[in-house]
Motif scaffolding. Structure first.
Motif, PDB file in Angstrom:
ATOM      1  N   SER A   1      36.189 -50.993  29.554  1.00 49.47           N
ATOM      2  CA  SER A   1      35.938 -49.521  29.439  1.00 49.47           C
ATOM      3  C   SER A   1      36.232 -48.820  30.783  1.00 49.47           C
ATOM      4  CB  SER A   1      34.592 -49.129  29.118  1.00 49.47           C
ATOM      5  OG  SER A   1      33.898 -49.907  28.161  1.00 49.47           O
TER       6      SER A   1
ATOM      7  N   LEU B   1      28.967 -48.715  36.065  1.00 49.09           N
ATOM      8  CA  LEU B   1      30.358 -48.385  36.502  1.00 49.09           C
ATOM      9  C   LEU B   1      30.506 -48.391  37.990  1.00 49.09           C
ATOM     10  CD1 LEU B   1      30.859 -44.983  34.466  1.00 49.09           C
ATOM     11  CD2 LEU B   1      31.540 -47.176  33.627  1.00 49.09           C
TER      12      LEU B   1
ATOM     13  N   ASN C   1      26.408 -52.947  32.045  1.00 51.11           N
ATOM     14  CA  ASN C   1      27.431 -51.981  32.059  1.00 51.11           C
ATOM     15  C   ASN C   1      27.559 -50.784  33.033  1.00 51.11           C
ATOM     16  OD1 ASN C   1      28.392 -52.421  29.401  1.00 51.11           O
ATOM     17  ND2 ASN C   1      26.722 -51.604  28.497  1.00 51.11           N
TER      18      ASN C   1
ATOM     19  N   LYS D   1      22.291 -44.289  30.589  1.00 53.32           N
ATOM     20  CA  LYS D   1      22.906 -44.729  29.445  1.00 53.32           C
ATOM     21  C   LYS D   1      22.172 -44.711  28.207  1.00 53.32           C
ATOM     22  CE  LYS D   1      24.952 -49.258  28.169  1.00 53.32           C
ATOM     23  NZ  LYS D   1      23.845 -49.347  26.674  1.00 53.32           N
TER      24      LYS D   1
ATOM     25  N   PHE E   1      37.144 -44.569  32.737  1.00 54.81           N
ATOM     26  CA  PHE E   1      36.639 -43.294  32.733  1.00 54.81           C
ATOM     27  C   PHE E   1      37.037 -42.467  33.840  1.00 54.81           C
ATOM     28  CE2 PHE E   1      33.323 -44.392  29.594  1.00 54.81           C
ATOM     29  CZ  PHE E   1      33.008 -45.719  29.770  1.00 54.81           C
TER      30      PHE E   1
ATOM     31  N   GLY F   1      29.622 -48.151  28.012  1.00 53.47           N
ATOM     32  CA  GLY F   1      29.371 -47.856  29.364  1.00 53.47           C
ATOM     33  C   GLY F   1      29.494 -46.517  29.516  1.00 53.47           C
ATOM     34  N   GLU F   2      29.531 -45.407  28.634  1.00 52.90           N
ATOM     35  CA  GLU F   2      29.492 -44.042  29.352  1.00 52.90           C
ATOM     36  C   GLU F   2      28.319 -43.751  29.753  1.00 52.90           C
ATOM     37  OE1 GLU F   2      30.886 -41.526  26.266  1.00 52.90           O
ATOM     38  OE2 GLU F   2      30.241 -39.606  26.986  1.00 52.90           O
ATOM     39  N   LEU F   3      28.371 -42.980  31.095  1.00 51.56           N
ATOM     40  CA  LEU F   3      27.261 -42.589  31.516  1.00 51.56           C
ATOM     41  C   LEU F   3      26.974 -41.024  31.584  1.00 51.56           C
ATOM     42  CD1 LEU F   3      26.859 -44.814  34.785  1.00 51.56           C
ATOM     43  CD2 LEU F   3      25.732 -45.254  32.520  1.00 51.56           C
TER      44      LEU F   3
ATOM     45  N   PHE G   1      20.799 -45.417  36.046  1.00 54.72           N
ATOM     46  CA  PHE G   1      21.480 -46.106  37.392  1.00 54.72           C
ATOM     47  C   PHE G   1      21.236 -44.936  38.477  1.00 54.72           C
ATOM     48  CE2 PHE G   1      23.607 -49.489  35.302  1.00 54.72           C
ATOM     49  CZ  PHE G   1      23.865 -48.975  34.079  1.00 54.72           C
TER      50      PHE G   1
ATOM     51  N   LEU H   1      30.799 -42.502  44.829  1.00 46.58           N
ATOM     52  CA  LEU H   1      29.405 -42.755  44.499  1.00 46.58           C
ATOM     53  C   LEU H   1      29.506 -44.304  44.724  1.00 46.58           C
ATOM     54  CD1 LEU H   1      30.259 -40.291  42.794  1.00 46.58           C
ATOM     55  CD2 LEU H   1      28.580 -41.078  41.267  1.00 46.58           C
TER      56      LEU H   1
ATOM     57  N   ASN I   1      34.135 -49.882  33.873  1.00 46.00           N
ATOM     58  CA  ASN I   1      32.804 -50.775  33.487  1.00 46.00           C
ATOM     59  C   ASN I   1      33.182 -52.307  33.611  1.00 46.00           C
ATOM     60  OD1 ASN I   1      30.562 -51.602  32.560  1.00 46.00           O
ATOM     61  ND2 ASN I   1      30.969 -51.024  30.191  1.00 46.00           N
TER      62      ASN I   1
ATOM     63  N   PHE J   1      23.613 -37.359  49.079  1.00 44.93           N
ATOM     64  CA  PHE J   1      23.376 -36.875  47.846  1.00 44.93           C
ATOM     65  C   PHE J   1      23.110 -37.969  46.801  1.00 44.93           C
ATOM     66  CE2 PHE J   1      23.896 -33.565  44.949  1.00 44.93           C
ATOM     67  CZ  PHE J   1      24.977 -33.448  44.005  1.00 44.93           C
TER      68      PHE J   1
ATOM     69  N   TYR K   1      22.684 -43.793  41.936  1.00 46.70           N
ATOM     70  CA  TYR K   1      23.577 -43.488  43.165  1.00 46.70           C
ATOM     71  C   TYR K   1      23.510 -42.768  44.356  1.00 46.70           C
ATOM     72  CZ  TYR K   1      27.149 -45.450  39.359  1.00 46.70           C
ATOM     73  OH  TYR K   1      27.416 -46.141  38.063  1.00 46.70           O
TER      74      TYR K   1
ATOM     75  N   TYR L   1      36.182 -39.189  35.914  1.00 45.59           N
ATOM     76  CA  TYR L   1      35.042 -38.044  36.217  1.00 45.59           C
ATOM     77  C   TYR L   1      35.648 -36.977  36.861  1.00 45.59           C
ATOM     78  CZ  TYR L   1      31.417 -40.791  34.061  1.00 45.59           C
ATOM     79  OH  TYR L   1      30.616 -41.655  33.077  1.00 45.59           O
TER      80      TYR L   1
ATOM     81  N   ILE M   1      22.275 -39.218  43.209  1.00 43.19           N
ATOM     82  CA  ILE M   1      22.790 -38.934  41.829  1.00 43.19           C
ATOM     83  C   ILE M   1      22.106 -39.895  40.753  1.00 43.19           C
ATOM     84  CG2 ILE M   1      24.461 -38.028  40.220  1.00 43.19           C
ATOM     85  CD1 ILE M   1      26.285 -37.963  42.381  1.00 43.19           C
TER      86      ILE M   1
ATOM     87  N   SER N   1      27.442 -32.922  40.828  1.00 45.09           N
ATOM     88  CA  SER N   1      27.549 -34.204  40.058  1.00 45.09           C
ATOM     89  C   SER N   1      28.867 -34.373  39.331  1.00 45.09           C
ATOM     90  CB  SER N   1      26.371 -34.690  39.549  1.00 45.09           C
ATOM     91  OG  SER N   1      26.072 -33.609  38.280  1.00 45.09           O
ATOM     92  N   PRO N   2      29.305 -35.740  38.845  1.00 46.79           N
ATOM     93  CA  PRO N   2      30.474 -35.863  38.325  1.00 46.79           C
ATOM     94  C   PRO N   2      30.158 -35.465  36.702  1.00 46.79           C
ATOM     95  CG  PRO N   2      29.961 -37.835  39.583  1.00 46.79           C
ATOM     96  CD  PRO N   2      28.733 -36.853  39.636  1.00 46.79           C
TER      97      PRO N   2
ATOM     98  N   PHE O   1      33.081 -47.040  40.797  1.00 51.47           N
ATOM     99  CA  PHE O   1      33.891 -45.841  40.953  1.00 51.47           C
ATOM    100  C   PHE O   1      34.642 -46.278  42.002  1.00 51.47           C
ATOM    101  CE2 PHE O   1      31.932 -42.323  38.577  1.00 51.47           C
ATOM    102  CZ  PHE O   1      30.895 -42.748  38.119  1.00 51.47           C
TER     103      PHE O   1
ATOM    104  N   PHE P   1      25.463 -37.789  33.727  1.00 46.61           N
ATOM    105  CA  PHE P   1      25.000 -37.874  34.890  1.00 46.61           C
ATOM    106  C   PHE P   1      23.794 -36.563  35.256  1.00 46.61           C
ATOM    107  CE2 PHE P   1      27.012 -40.805  37.828  1.00 46.61           C
ATOM    108  CZ  PHE P   1      27.981 -41.063  37.094  1.00 46.61           C
ATOM    109  N   GLY P   2      23.057 -36.724  36.161  1.00 44.90           N
ATOM    110  CA  GLY P   2      22.105 -35.622  36.571  1.00 44.90           C
ATOM    111  C   GLY P   2      23.008 -34.746  37.570  1.00 44.90           C
ATOM    112  N   GLU P   3      22.223 -33.501  37.669  1.00 49.19           N
ATOM    113  CA  GLU P   3      22.797 -32.692  38.664  1.00 49.19           C
ATOM    114  C   GLU P   3      22.882 -33.016  40.099  1.00 49.19           C
ATOM    115  OE1 GLU P   3      20.157 -30.345  35.785  1.00 49.19           O
ATOM    116  OE2 GLU P   3      19.856 -32.106  36.964  1.00 49.19           O
ATOM    117  N   GLY P   4      22.127 -34.069  40.594  1.00 43.80           N
ATOM    118  CA  GLY P   4      22.083 -34.556  41.829  1.00 43.80           C
ATOM    119  C   GLY P   4      21.063 -33.872  42.611  1.00 43.80           C
TER     120      GLY P   4
ATOM    121  N   LEU Q   1      26.633 -47.337  43.795  1.00 46.09           N
ATOM    122  CA  LEU Q   1      25.529 -47.537  43.230  1.00 46.09           C
ATOM    123  C   LEU Q   1      24.685 -48.577  43.938  1.00 46.09           C
ATOM    124  CD1 LEU Q   1      24.394 -48.167  40.074  1.00 46.09           C
ATOM    125  CD2 LEU Q   1      25.692 -50.462  40.077  1.00 46.09           C
TER     126      LEU Q   1
END
Lengths: 112, 118
Positions: A32, A100, A98, B97, A34, B105-107, B34, B44, A92, B91, B36, A36, B93, A43-44, A102, B109-112, B46
């Motif tokens: 996978s 990610l 899972n 999921k 992505f 696997g798409e995430l 998650f 970012l 991913n 920062f 970051y 962003y 973040i 944030s992304p 970056f 995100f919060g605003e940070g 992790l």
């Protein structure tokens, strides 16, 4: 080591041109991918996701995936100044939860 | 898309104090979240993966006693930076999921949260 590589840029393109962003990754088992977009201080936000080899188009954005060569790219057609941001490639990696990983991001500057 | 809310968006604290950051999934249940952190003009990184009802899994080099993560419900995870120091300024973040659907696997995100430690 799991790695995602991007050219940090800045990539400067004129308004209306095509911006091409590239990304390579180290894990051949990744499934996978992505793209962003991240504006400064924010944030992304997800732009595109791609899971199969080939092209995937969504509006002005096209993601391209080549698993054999382990690269994924993002094309932005008719670039606008509002597209100016940092574009993060995320992969991913196989195994695990899972999570990610970056890339460092490519900074895109679209000038009028 | 799904909404993840993070609070506070900005926090300034004195060195040695602890700061808690909350991450909530507003319209879906997040079995996995998650955390970051991002330094200026860097990508970012992790820090840890948290699963509802179990201990967080920390990435190599991240001090679990310094960055306490709690994921007590399907909609809330918290990150507590304990005994914060200026080098912890960053920062932070969170991302989530979803609990259903394909495992792509798409995430989301919060605003940070921008932490500044004086």
């Amino acid at each position: 080591q799991k790695e995602v590589e991007q050219n940090s840029g800045p990539l400067s393109v004129p308004e209306g041109a095509i911006a091409s962003l590239n990304c390579t990754y180290s894990d051949r088992g990744s499934q996978s991918f992505f793209w962003y977009r991240q504006y400064s201080g924010k944030s992304p936000e997800l732009i595109m996701s791609i899971y199969s080899n080939g092209d995937k188009e969504d509006g002005r954005f096209t993601a391209q995936l080549n698993k054999a060569s382990q690269y994924v790219s993002l094309l932005i057609r008719d670039s606008q100044p509002s597209d100016s941001a940092t574009y993060l490639c995320a992969v991913n990696f196989s195994g695990g939860y899972n999570k990610l990983i970056f890339g460092a991001g490519t900074r895109l500057a679209v000038h009028p | 898309g799904a909404v993840v809310s993070q609070h506070p968006s900005r926090v300034i604290c004195k060195s040695g104090t602890s700061v808690k950051i909350e991450c909530r999934s507003l319209d879906f249940q997040a079995t996995t979240m998650f955390w970051y952190r991002q330094f200026p003009k860097k990508s970012l990184m992790l820090m840890a993966t948290s699963n509802e009802g179990s201990k967080a899994t920390y990435e190599q080099g991240v001090e679990k006693d310094k960055f306490l993560i709690n994921h007590a419900s399907l909609t809330l995870s918290t990150l507590t930076v304990t005994s914060a120091h200026p080098e912890d300024s960053s920062f932070y973040i969170c991302s989530a999921k979803g609990s259903g659907g394909s495992n792509t696997g798409e995430l989301f995100f919060g605003e940070g949260s921008r932490l500044t430690v004086l």
